[in-house]
Design a protein around this motif. Structure first.
Motif, PDB file in Angstrom:
ATOM      1  N   ARG A 186       0.828  -1.208   0.000  1.00 28.67           N
ATOM      2  CA  ARG A 186       0.000   0.000   0.000  1.00 28.67           C
ATOM      3  C   ARG A 186       0.861   1.256   0.000  1.00 28.67           C
ATOM      4  NH1 ARG A 186      -2.406  -3.000   4.085  1.00 28.67           N
ATOM      5  NH2 ARG A 186      -2.079  -1.389   5.673  1.00 28.67           N
ATOM      6  N   LEU A 187       1.954   1.220   0.755  1.00 28.55           N
ATOM      7  CA  LEU A 187       2.870   2.365   0.740  1.00 28.55           C
ATOM      8  C   LEU A 187       3.458   2.552  -0.656  1.00 28.55           C
ATOM      9  CD1 LEU A 187       4.433   4.619   2.158  1.00 28.55           C
ATOM     10  CD2 LEU A 187       6.127   2.893   2.842  1.00 28.55           C
ATOM     11  N   GLY A 188       3.811   1.445  -1.305  1.00 26.33           N
ATOM     12  CA  GLY A 188       4.341   1.527  -2.664  1.00 26.33           C
ATOM     13  C   GLY A 188       3.358   2.172  -3.617  1.00 26.33           C
ATOM     14  N   LEU A 189       2.077   1.799  -3.490  1.00 25.53           N
ATOM     15  CA  LEU A 189       1.049   2.394  -4.343  1.00 25.53           C
ATOM     16  C   LEU A 189       0.980   3.907  -4.148  1.00 25.53           C
ATOM     17  CD1 LEU A 189      -2.507   1.147  -5.070  1.00 25.53           C
ATOM     18  CD2 LEU A 189      -2.224   3.421  -4.094  1.00 25.53           C
ATOM     19  N   GLY A 241       1.581  -4.859  -9.805  1.00 29.94           N
ATOM     20  CA  GLY A 241       0.406  -4.311 -10.472  1.00 29.94           C
ATOM     21  C   GLY A 241      -0.347  -3.336  -9.594  1.00 29.94           C
ATOM     22  N   ILE A 242      -0.512  -3.684  -8.329  1.00 30.19           N
ATOM     23  CA  ILE A 242      -1.192  -2.782  -7.392  1.00 30.19           C
ATOM     24  C   ILE A 242      -0.406  -1.482  -7.272  1.00 30.19           C
ATOM     25  CG2 ILE A 242      -1.823  -2.457  -4.973  1.00 30.19           C
ATOM     26  CD1 ILE A 242      -2.418  -5.478  -4.876  1.00 30.19           C
ATOM     27  N   THR A 243       0.906  -1.588  -7.123  1.00 30.68           N
ATOM     28  CA  THR A 243       1.742  -0.393  -6.994  1.00 30.68           C
ATOM     29  C   THR A 243       1.682   0.468  -8.247  1.00 30.68           C
ATOM     30  OG1 THR A 243       3.252  -1.561  -5.501  1.00 30.68           O
ATOM     31  CG2 THR A 243       4.104   0.402  -6.603  1.00 30.68           C
ATOM     32  N   ASN A 244       1.821  -0.163  -9.400  1.00 35.32           N
ATOM     33  CA  ASN A 244       1.874   0.575 -10.657  1.00 35.32           C
ATOM     34  C   ASN A 244       0.556   1.271 -10.973  1.00 35.32           C
ATOM     35  OD1 ASN A 244       3.572   1.325 -12.797  1.00 35.32           O
ATOM     36  ND2 ASN A 244       2.662  -0.187 -14.161  1.00 35.32           N
TER      37      ASN A 244
END
Length: 452
Positions: A239-242, A370-373
């Motif tokens: 979530r932080l990456g997103l 994928g979630i992050t990108n």
């Protein structure tokens, strides 16, 4: 690139098994290079509209809001495909997904070249966005499968740098070709590059080094999908990456993808050639900062948050200076500085993957990526639409339209500050557990966080 003993080591990823670390080396570079070439071409196609925005408005007889719909739809498809593509990569492997992506984005570019109407052109850009969505996550997966953990932050930045090189080709090559040979010839001719990269992709690309095949993906249809997404999202690092990706990427993406050229030409009164030079400067700065950020993050994991927040702060400061400058036009030195600072946005967005990658085992890398990108492209999509709508509503007042940038930056920074403590604590726990296992000399056993 080895970790510096003066700083904390790069965080390690949870393992699915005791499989040896990827070897790197010449074969890894060659295989990874094929994937990067596919991504390079995809970015050329993705950003081709950025240098042809004014031509597209004339060709299809549309206003600013309708013009922004081209990029909006493309990014909507791209963002919406990120999690499905991540699941596809985890289940099917890199080669199959990359091949499908190359076929789709090439067909989309050809369709855009030949479209006689606005509606058909929109459909072609949606198809292009679908194929484009399959490239970057696949390249990130190649990096994690073929290179040691300490090299992976740099390889991710180098992949992003290759994407910026594709953007550079759009600016330096496609723009003048478009004005010399016309719409159909320029876009249809560029589509040949998609056919070219399909050859080494189908003949030589391999998903992983010999003898290091990942465990077979779990079966179960929707159950697999739900499990992959839920377990990836459960990790605060994902979530932080997103949110890091969301907050850092979009100012430069919006500028390069569509609104930079109209802003510089129509609002700032620059010649097209001068405006093109400033767009090129953004790309060149991005490439330089990409190498710098990759080296820093690979050596000093603690630098990730300061780099991300520093980039957001500098971007906001320069946009505020340009938009609030007294008089109708900002001085050239200020526009140049803005473009240099926008060049940091892409490298900073890659830091998001450096939070998601160590938080997830190899079997979830595609889904987590994928979630992050998805973050940066959701922000870009929102801003593209907001700028177009505000321009139409205010009679082309770019100062009001571009002020929408600050709203999303405030939202993103709030989420980064909220999640960073939890994500970093989980990383430290995982590092201590890994160090304890290495100290006993026992075979590593996946932690509960890695298994779930």
């Amino acid at each position: 690139m080895s970790g510096d003993p003066a700083g904390p080591p790069a965080p390690t990823a949870p393992a699915d098994s005791a499989a040896p670390e990827p070897p790197g080396g010449r074969v890894a570079i060659a295989v990874w290079g094929i994937g990067v070439a596919v991504y390079f071409v995809a970015v050329i196609f993705r950003t081709s509209l950025g240098v042809a925005g004014l031509d597209a408005a004339d060709r299809f007889h549309v206003n600013a809001a309708a013009l922004s719909t081209f990029s909006l739809l493309q990014l909507l498809v791209y963002a919406g495909m990120q999690v499905p593509v991540g699941l596809m990569v985890d289940r099917l492997g890199t080669k199959k997904v990359l091949t499908l992506g190359a076929v789709l984005f090439t067909a989309g570019q050809i369709g855009f070249a030949l479209s006689p109407s606005y509606g058909m052109a929109l459909a072609a850009r949606a198809l292009l966005g679908c194929g484009d969505a399959m490239t970057f996550i696949s390249v990130l997966r190649l990096g994690t499968r073929w290179f040691p953990i300490r090299r992976q932050p740099l390889m991710a930045q180098l992949a992003g740098l290759a994407g910026m090189a594709g953007n550079l080709v759009s600016t330096l090559v496609l723009a003048p070709v478009l004005h010399e040979v016309g719409w159909v010839a320029a876009f249809a001719g560029s589509a040949v590059a998609g056919l070219v990269v399909l050859v080494p992709l189908t003949l030589f690309l391999r998903d992983h080094p010999e003898g290091q095949a990942p465990p077979p993906a779990a079966r179960g249809g929707l159950a697999f999908v739900r499990t992959q997404i839920a377990r990836s999202w459960r990790e605060p690092g994902t979530r932080l990456g997103l949110w890091v990706h969301f907050t850092t990427q979009f100012p430069a993406m919006v500028f390069l993808l569509l609104w930079g050229m109209p802003f510089l030409v129509e609002d700032q009164g620059l010649a097209r050639s001068t405006a093109g030079g400033l767009l090129t400067l953004v790309v060149a700065a991005n490439m330089g900062f990409g190498l710098l950020y990759g080296q820093i993050v690979g050596r000093y994991a603690a630098a990730r948050i300061p780099l991300a927040l520093g980039t957001v702060g500098a971007t906001a400061l320069l946009w505020a200076a340009v938009l609030a400058h007294p008089g109708a036009r900002a001085p050239m030195w200020l526009l140049v500085t803005l473009c240099v600072v926008l060049g940091t946005c892409g490298p900073a967005s890659m830091i998001g993957f450096d939070f998601a990658r160590p938080a997830n085992p190899p079997s979830r890398q595609g889904t987590a990526s994928g979630i992050t990108n998805m973050g940066g492209f959701l922000a870009s999509m929102t801003t593209l639409l907001a700028v177009g709508v505000l321009l139409d509503a205010t009679g082309d007042d770019y100062r009001i339209a571009f002020s929408s940038v600050f709203v999303l930056e405030v939202l993103g920074v709030t989420q980064i500050l909220r999640l960073r403590g939890r994500a970093l604590r989980r990383e430290r726990e995982r590092e201590r557990a890994g160090a304890a296992v290495r100290g006993t000399g026992r075979t590593p056993v996946p932690s509960r966080a890695a298994r779930t």
